[in-house]
Each structure stands twice: as C-alpha cells, then as structure tokens.
Enzyme design. Structure first.
Site, PDB file in Angstrom:
ATOM      1  N   GLU A  32      93.346  22.060 147.659  1.00 15.37           N
ATOM      2  CA  GLU A  32      93.753  22.532 148.991  1.00 15.37           C
ATOM      3  C   GLU A  32      92.583  23.104 149.785  1.00 15.37           C
ATOM      4  OE1 GLU A  32      95.367  23.140 146.146  1.00 15.37           O
ATOM      5  OE2 GLU A  32      97.537  23.018 146.434  1.00 15.37           O
TER       6      GLU A  32
ATOM      7  N   GLY B 125     100.241  20.467 145.394  1.00 13.40           N
ATOM      8  CA  GLY B 125     101.651  20.713 145.101  1.00 13.40           C
ATOM      9  C   GLY B 125     102.134  19.912 143.892  1.00 13.40           C
TER      10      GLY B 125
ATOM     11  N   ALA C 257     101.368  18.148 148.375  1.00  9.66           N
ATOM     12  CA  ALA C 257     102.315  18.197 149.493  1.00  9.66           C
ATOM     13  C   ALA C 257     101.922  17.113 150.490  1.00  9.66           C
ATOM     14  CB  ALA C 257     102.241  19.562 150.164  1.00  9.66           C
TER      15      ALA C 257
ATOM     16  N   GLU D  13     101.262  21.964 140.992  1.00  4.90           N
ATOM     17  CA  GLU D  13     102.178  23.121 140.990  1.00  4.90           C
ATOM     18  C   GLU D  13     103.563  22.709 140.490  1.00  4.90           C
ATOM     19  OE1 GLU D  13     101.171  23.918 145.140  1.00  4.90           O
ATOM     20  OE2 GLU D  13     100.550  25.932 144.565  1.00  4.90           O
TER      21      GLU D  13
HETATM   22  N1  CO8 Z   1      99.815  13.586 151.553  1.00  2.10           N
HETATM   23  C1  CO8 Z   1     100.066  12.478 152.298  1.00  2.10           C
HETATM   24  N2  CO8 Z   1      99.557  11.264 151.999  1.00  2.10           N
HETATM   25  C2  CO8 Z   1      98.766  11.173 150.919  1.00  2.10           C
HETATM   26  C3  CO8 Z   1      98.473  12.281 150.101  1.00  2.10           C
HETATM   27  C4  CO8 Z   1      99.031  13.544 150.461  1.00  2.10           C
HETATM   28  N3  CO8 Z   1      98.843  14.652 149.715  1.00  2.10           N
HETATM   29  N4  CO8 Z   1      97.655  11.872 149.096  1.00  2.10           N
HETATM   30  C5  CO8 Z   1      97.451  10.552 149.281  1.00  2.10           C
HETATM   31  N5  CO8 Z   1      98.128  10.118 150.370  1.00  2.10           N
HETATM   32  C6  CO8 Z   1      98.189   8.762 150.919  1.00  2.10           C
HETATM   33  C7  CO8 Z   1      96.870   8.373 151.591  1.00  2.10           C
HETATM   34  O1  CO8 Z   1      96.845   8.866 152.914  1.00  2.10           O
HETATM   35  C8  CO8 Z   1      96.934   6.863 151.525  1.00  2.10           C
HETATM   36  O2  CO8 Z   1      97.813   6.426 152.533  1.00  2.10           O
HETATM   37  P1  CO8 Z   1      97.420   5.103 153.421  1.00  2.10           P
HETATM   38  O3  CO8 Z   1      97.345   3.980 152.426  1.00  2.10           O
HETATM   39  O4  CO8 Z   1      98.564   4.984 154.371  1.00  2.10           O
HETATM   40  O5  CO8 Z   1      96.104   5.392 154.037  1.00  2.10           O
HETATM   41  C9  CO8 Z   1      97.634   6.613 150.189  1.00  2.10           C
HETATM   42  O6  CO8 Z   1      98.291   7.829 149.851  1.00  2.10           O
HETATM   43  C10 CO8 Z   1      96.649   6.276 149.081  1.00  2.10           C
HETATM   44  O7  CO8 Z   1      95.669   7.291 149.050  1.00  2.10           O
HETATM   45  P2  CO8 Z   1      94.070   6.959 149.101  1.00  2.10           P
HETATM   46  O8  CO8 Z   1      93.814   5.693 149.848  1.00  2.10           O
HETATM   47  O9  CO8 Z   1      93.399   8.197 149.600  1.00  2.10           O
HETATM   48  O10 CO8 Z   1      93.779   6.711 147.561  1.00  2.10           O
HETATM   49  P3  CO8 Z   1      92.434   7.016 146.770  1.00  2.10           P
HETATM   50  O11 CO8 Z   1      92.626   6.437 145.401  1.00  2.10           O
HETATM   51  O12 CO8 Z   1      91.244   6.600 147.553  1.00  2.10           O
HETATM   52  O13 CO8 Z   1      92.357   8.637 146.659  1.00  2.10           O
HETATM   53  C11 CO8 Z   1      93.280  10.833 146.234  1.00  2.10           C
HETATM   54  C12 CO8 Z   1      93.360   9.308 145.947  1.00  2.10           C
HETATM   55  C13 CO8 Z   1      91.967  11.384 145.677  1.00  2.10           C
HETATM   56  C14 CO8 Z   1      94.447  11.474 145.536  1.00  2.10           C
HETATM   57  C15 CO8 Z   1      93.327  11.061 147.759  1.00  2.10           C
HETATM   58  O14 CO8 Z   1      94.442  10.349 148.295  1.00  2.10           O
HETATM   59  C16 CO8 Z   1      93.488  12.516 148.139  1.00  2.10           C
HETATM   60  O15 CO8 Z   1      92.511  13.226 148.134  1.00  2.10           O
HETATM   61  N6  CO8 Z   1      94.719  12.933 148.488  1.00  2.10           N
HETATM   62  C17 CO8 Z   1      94.977  14.291 148.932  1.00  2.10           C
HETATM   63  C18 CO8 Z   1      95.028  15.258 147.763  1.00  2.10           C
HETATM   64  C19 CO8 Z   1      95.243  16.667 148.271  1.00  2.10           C
HETATM   65  O16 CO8 Z   1      94.465  17.193 149.032  1.00  2.10           O
HETATM   66  N7  CO8 Z   1      96.340  17.293 147.838  1.00  2.10           N
HETATM   67  C20 CO8 Z   1      96.712  18.626 148.256  1.00  2.10           C
HETATM   68  C21 CO8 Z   1      97.647  18.578 149.413  1.00  2.10           C
HETATM   69  S1  CO8 Z   1      98.014  20.182 150.115  1.00  2.10           S
HETATM   70  C22 CO8 Z   1      99.131  20.848 149.026  1.00  2.10           C
HETATM   71  O17 CO8 Z   1      99.547  20.230 148.085  1.00  2.10           O
HETATM   72  C23 CO8 Z   1      99.569  22.248 149.345  1.00  2.10           C
HETATM   73  C24 CO8 Z   1     100.811  22.640 148.604  1.00  2.10           C
HETATM   74  C25 CO8 Z   1     101.421  23.825 149.314  1.00  2.10           C
HETATM   75  C26 CO8 Z   1     102.854  24.118 148.884  1.00  2.10           C
HETATM   76  C27 CO8 Z   1     103.888  23.125 149.323  1.00  2.10           C
HETATM   77  C28 CO8 Z   1     104.231  23.201 150.776  1.00  2.10           C
HETATM   78  C29 CO8 Z   1     105.455  22.363 151.159  1.00  2.10           C
END
Ligand code: CO8
Length: 260
Positions: free
Chosen positions: A134, A111, A68, A114
């Site tokens: 999460e 998400g 998400a 999911e």
């Molecule tokens: N949301 C928003 N932006 C994101 C997300 C995300 N989930 N994941 C990555 N991005 C963005 C980063 O902020 C970054 O943006 P910017 O270049 O502007 O800084 C860009 O994508 C590239 O990401 P990274 O630089 O972090 O890339 P890496 O290769 O270093 O890392 C990862 C990749 C490991 C995937 C890392 O980005 C990460 O950990 N992302 C978050 C993953 C996460 O925690 N996901 C769970 C989110 S919560 C959720 O899904 C709950 C669901 C609930 C139900 C739905 C409700 C509506």
C-alpha cells in the site's frame, strides 16, 4: 452489468468441507466492494450450515487476491468509505466459528494478504507472494495488516514489508510463521482441501473452541487467555463428542464424532 454473487465467487461443498473460490481473474481478484460482499455472504452461509465443519477460501492460480480494488479506492472518498462500512464487514469473517483454511497461489497482496490473515490456517503454493504494498500507493494497510502481519512475522519484517512494499516468497513466509504449509505449485488447492477435510473429521465443538481460544492469545493478557482456555476445555469435555473420543481411544477404535 453488475456481476451476481455466483459469478464473483464459486461455492461448492465437498462432504463436510465448504469451498469458496474468488472469481475475478482478470483483475487478479482485486477485492471490490461487491467481491468482498460476495465472499462474506458465502462464508456466513457456510458457517451457519451445521453440516459444514471446515471452509476453504481460495482465489485462482495467478492470484489469491492482489489487494483492494484500486480503481474503487481512487474513485471513492474517505467519507463514502466510512459511510459504506466497507472495511467493517471484513470483521465478520473473524466472528465465524467454522475453521477457515486459506488456499493461496500467486499474488496475496494488500487487502488480499489481510484477508488471508483473517483465516485460521494458510496453505500456500510455492508460487505464492505475500506483501503489503500500500505504501507504493501513498496509503497503508487498512484492514488489519499493520496489526496481524506484525503479530505473525514480528516487528522487524513487518516494518520492512510495510515501509518498503517488499514481498515475501512462500518459503520466507513459512519460515516466519505467516503460513502453515507450502506445497508444490499444482497442489495448492488440493492440499488446502485435504487440510480442511482433516479438520472436518475432528470433533467440531472442540475445533471451534480451540480456534476461539487461540484467537484469545492475540486479544488478551496471558492470564485471561489461560482462563478462557480452561473454561473452553471444560465446555469441550462436556460435549458428547469428548465422551466418544475418550472412550474410542480406550476401546482402540476410531471415534465417531457427531458435533454435539
Ligand atoms: N485493484 C484493481 N485492479 C488490479 C489490482 C488491484 N489491487 N491488482 C491488479 N489489478 C489489475 C490490473 O490493473 C490489470 O488490469 P488490466 O489488465 O485491465 O490492465 C490486471 O489486474 C492484471 O494486473 P497486471 O497487468 O498489473 O499484472 P502483473 O503481473 O504485471 O502485476 C501485480 C501483478 C504486481 C500484482 C500488479 O498488478 C500490482 O502491483 N497490483 C496492485 C497491488 C497492490 O498495490 N495492492 C494493494 C492495493 S491497496 C489495498 O489493498 C488496501 C487495503 C485497504 C483495506 C480495504 C479497503 C476496502
């Protein structure tokens, strides 16, 4: 400017296969409300199209979806999330009758995982990484992860993944039954389309009933699921396509399914 649906998802038809590709690459396809709205709307349109017999849902090479949109979750309140029915619209994906193949390359997290689990078959690239991280954000899966992941991989691994945030490789996911096929890095989308074309070539009424019956295995006790299956079998047998399929076998020729 707010991006339109056509920017957020690329929709294409390849014969009887519909293809929906999420397109927010800079954010690793983080599932904003708008992106999910676009995905749901594209899938519903394809599902209503009687020419379409299978659908592929994919992302990009680097990510199927990294979860998400965390910025949106941080900015929203529990009440705005509840009032907007943001998560509720995900349920409509489960109601689609057309078989859905997820084409997963790269990150498939939160998400995103999911969403992949809402699909019927997951085809994964060797590069794919599955996880429910999460817990690292102080929350837990909110769109079915605790339930669907547990049913897919079992309690021990689901607990491990959800409590520690550990990611599974594509091979691990295959071994645990989360994904159906793992393919070479460059083949993820082509193979998903190939699987979808294979499904699309079968009798569509039977395929849709089979999908419904398999889903019943997760919703009902065994006896009720068996009763559902039996009725679905009789219903499929009543289709013109069943007459054609059975006759074609007897006549040693390929069947010509019409979807009736
Ligand atoms: N949301 C928003 N932006 C994101 C997300 C995300 N989930 N994941 C990555 N991005 C963005 C980063 O902020 C970054 O943006 P910017 O270049 O502007 O800084 C860009 O994508 C590239 O990401 P990274 O630089 O972090 O890339 P890496 O290769 O270093 O890392 C990862 C990749 C490991 C995937 C890392 O980005 C990460 O950990 N992302 C978050 C993953 C996460 O925690 N996901 C769970 C989110 S919560 C959720 O899904 C709950 C669901 C609930 C139900 C739905 C409700 C509506």
């Amino acid at each position: 400017m707010t991006p339109g649906r056509d920017e957020l998802v690329r929709v294409d038809c390849d014969g009887r296969v519909g293809v929906v590709l999420m397109n927010r690459p800079k954010q690793l396809n983080a599932l904003s409300g708008e992106l999910m709205g676009a995905v749901v709307s594209a899938l519903r349109e394809l599902d209503a199209d009687s020419e379409i017999r299978a659908i592929v849902l994919g992302g990009g090479e680097r990510a199927f979806a990294a979860g998400a949109d965390i910025g949106e979750l941080a900015a929203g309140t529990p009440i705005s999330l509840y009032e907007s029915r943001r998560i509720d619209q995900w349920d409509t994906i489960r109601d689609l009758r057309t078989p859905l193949v997820a084409a997963v390359s790269g990150f498939c997290l939160g998400g995103g995982c999911e969403l992949a689990m809402l699909c019927d078959v997951i085809v994964a690239s060797e590069s794919a990484k599955f996880g429910q991280p999460e817990i690292n954000l102080g929350v837990l899966p909110g769109a079915g992860g605790t339930q669907r992941l547990t049913r897919a991989v079992g309690k021990a691994v689901a607990m491990d993944m959800i409590l520690t945030g550990r990611m599974l490789s594509a091979r691990e996911a295959l071994g645990l039954g989360l994904v159906a096929r793992v393919v070479a890095k460059e083949a993820w989308l082509d193979e998903a389309k190939r699987v979808a074309r294979e499904i699309a070539a079968k009798a569509p009424v039977a395929a849709r009933l089979a999908k419904e019956a398999i889903d019943q295995a997760f919703e009902t006790p065994l006896a009720a699921g068996i009763a559902f299956e039996r009725r679905a079998f009789y219903l499929a047998r009543a289709s013109e396509d069943a007459g054609e399929g059975l006759q074609a076998f007897v006549e040693k020729r390929a069947p010509d399914f019409k979807g009736r």
